[in-house]
Write an enzyme that holds these catalytic residues in place. Structure first.
Site, short mmCIF file in Angstrom:
data_model
loop_
_atom_site.label_atom_id
_atom_site.label_comp_id
_atom_site.label_asym_id
_atom_site.label_seq_id
_atom_site.Cartn_x
_atom_site.Cartn_y
_atom_site.Cartn_z
N LYS A 1 -4.10 -4.06 -9.78
CA LYS A 1 -2.73 -4.04 -9.20
C LYS A 1 -1.91 -4.31 -9.90
O LYS A 1 -1.90 -5.26 -10.95
CB LYS A 1 -2.89 -4.73 -7.92
CG LYS A 1 -3.87 -4.31 -6.76
CD LYS A 1 -3.81 -5.38 -5.64
CE LYS A 1 -4.73 -5.24 -4.36
NZ LYS A 1 -6.23 -4.93 -4.93
N HIS B 1 -5.92 1.68 -1.26
CA HIS B 1 -6.25 0.46 -1.86
C HIS B 1 -4.70 -0.09 -2.19
O HIS B 1 -3.74 0.82 -2.51
CB HIS B 1 -6.92 0.18 -3.08
CG HIS B 1 -8.39 0.53 -2.88
ND1 HIS B 1 -9.11 -0.66 -2.26
CD2 HIS B 1 -9.29 1.38 -3.12
CE1 HIS B 1 -10.28 -0.35 -2.01
NE2 HIS B 1 -10.51 0.94 -2.67
N TYR C 1 0.91 -1.08 0.03
CA TYR C 1 0.05 0.06 0.03
C TYR C 1 0.79 1.24 0.06
O TYR C 1 1.94 1.38 0.79
CB TYR C 1 -0.85 -0.09 1.12
CG TYR C 1 -1.90 -1.01 1.34
CD1 TYR C 1 -3.22 -0.72 0.87
CD2 TYR C 1 -1.34 -2.17 1.58
CE1 TYR C 1 -4.09 -1.92 1.27
CE2 TYR C 1 -2.38 -3.39 1.89
CZ TYR C 1 -3.63 -3.32 1.54
OH TYR C 1 -4.51 -4.26 1.69
#
Length: 357
Positions: free
Chosen positions: A329, A298, A290
């Site tokens: 991600k 997020h 993070y």
């Protein structure tokens, strides 16, 4: 890119965080330590405690906080914490809360007549005084609550008595029809008041433990009991607090070594950059990374550690890249570089994103 903030003066003067090793798990029991690490060392870890009434609870966990071995090792290396074997340290320090027992527990390194020995004794005295004060406050609150219940019962009984007096004429007229007379009503009211007082006396956590009705000369001492309630502290951190601080450049000699997995160089590299990391088991990686506090951000990366010369299976490469892109991600891979490739860096990392053509 995230950057670690410089520690403030208050953080640098703070005593070291005590990490308790229990059955190969690294735990922190003090909420103040948890808040300190979250604010100044970008570590939030995982709450793992449950309440005694519901040991199967699996949401909204509480203290203690369980650190990953990598987190514990990083804190020790940064001079912010020390690790102790809780089974030995805790019992040894709490065996007897006396001045001589503290001297023995510290291995006769502290003389009872020395200034440090006096400081330990004063710290113990302050701790006991604080617990006694809390017990007295709890007992006073309990007695105030019982007094309020008693007053409410008497008020209710008196209102009922007044209502019955207002219907006295009607009661006299209907006396011959089997209704109670005025004398009977007075007797019933008195009996109800006595029962109300008796019921209040039996209320409470410990049964009929309320003090008897005080006499006129004892009214001043009735509300202040001589023996306070026994209060169990939520933590013994204040009692076991040590005098070691990061500014002393000396760690607790009893600090234990922390065994870390091969992925530690990657963890340390990202941690020094100021990233927050959580276990990545849910996403098939080593760490979820993070850019800030997980309550506000997020995760940006799924981090997986590899050796510098280790071959990465093509299926792992495809699965990691597609999974990371699917959950918005990047799939980050990295590890300790080989000799000659490091350039002074403990680790190097690369990010992969899956893109359609």
């Amino acid at each position: 890119m995230a950057h670690r903030t410089a520690p403030t003066a208050a953080a640098s003067d703070r005593p070291l965080v005590r990490i308790s090793r229990v059955a190969s798990r690294y735990l922190i029991f003090d909420i103040d330590d948890v808040m300190f690490l979250r604010r100044h060392h970008n570590l939030c870890s995982v709450f793992s405690g449950t309440v005694p009434q519901n040991p199967q609870q699996n949401v909204f966990m509480g203290l203690p906080v369980e650190l990953m071995a990598e987190e514990a090792r990083a804190l020790v290396e940064d001079g912010a914490a020390y690790v102790v074997d809780d089974a030995d340290f805790h019992i040894r320090m709490l065996k007897e809360l006396t001045k001589n027992a503290y001297t023995v527990a510290l291995g006769d390194e502290v003389d009872a007549s020395s200034p440090s020995g006096n400081a330990i004794y004063e710290h113990r005295t302050e701790y006991i005084a604080h617990i006694t004060e809390e017990g007295t406050a709890v007992m006073q609150a309990h007695l105030d609550e019982k007094q309020a219940l008693r007053d409410a019962s008497l008020l209710k009984a008196s209102k009922g008595k007044k209502n019955k007096k207002g219907k006295r004429g009607e009661g006299d007229v209907t006396q011959n029809n089997g209704q109670p007379s005025q004398a009977c009503e007075s007797a019933l009211a008195a009996e109800s008041m006595a029962k109300a007082e008796e019921g209040d006396a039996e209320e409470g956590l410990f049964g009929s433990a309320s003090p008897p009705k005080p006499k006129k000369n004892e009214k001043q001492n009735a509300m202040v009991p001589s023996v306070p309630y026994a209060v169990t502290p939520t933590t013994t951190g204040s009692l076991l607090e040590t005098s070691f601080t990061p500014s002393s450049n000396e760690l607790d000699p009893s600090s234990l070594a922390v065994d870390v997995p091969p992925s530690y160089p990657l963890f340390k590299h990202l941690h020094d950059k100021g990233y927050y990391m959580m276990p990545g088991l849910r996403f098939g990686c080593d760490y979820n990374v993070y850019p800030g506090d997980p309550l506000r951000f997020h995760a940006h990366f799924q981090a997986t550690s590899y050796d510098w010369d280790e071959e990465i299976n093509m299926m792992d490469l495809t699965a990691g890249g597609r999974l990371g892109t699917g959950v918005k991600k990047g799939w980050l891979v990295g590890g300790r570089p080989a000799e000659g490739e490091a350039e002074g860096k403990p680790a190097r990392a690369f990010c992969l994103e899956w893109a359609g053509i």
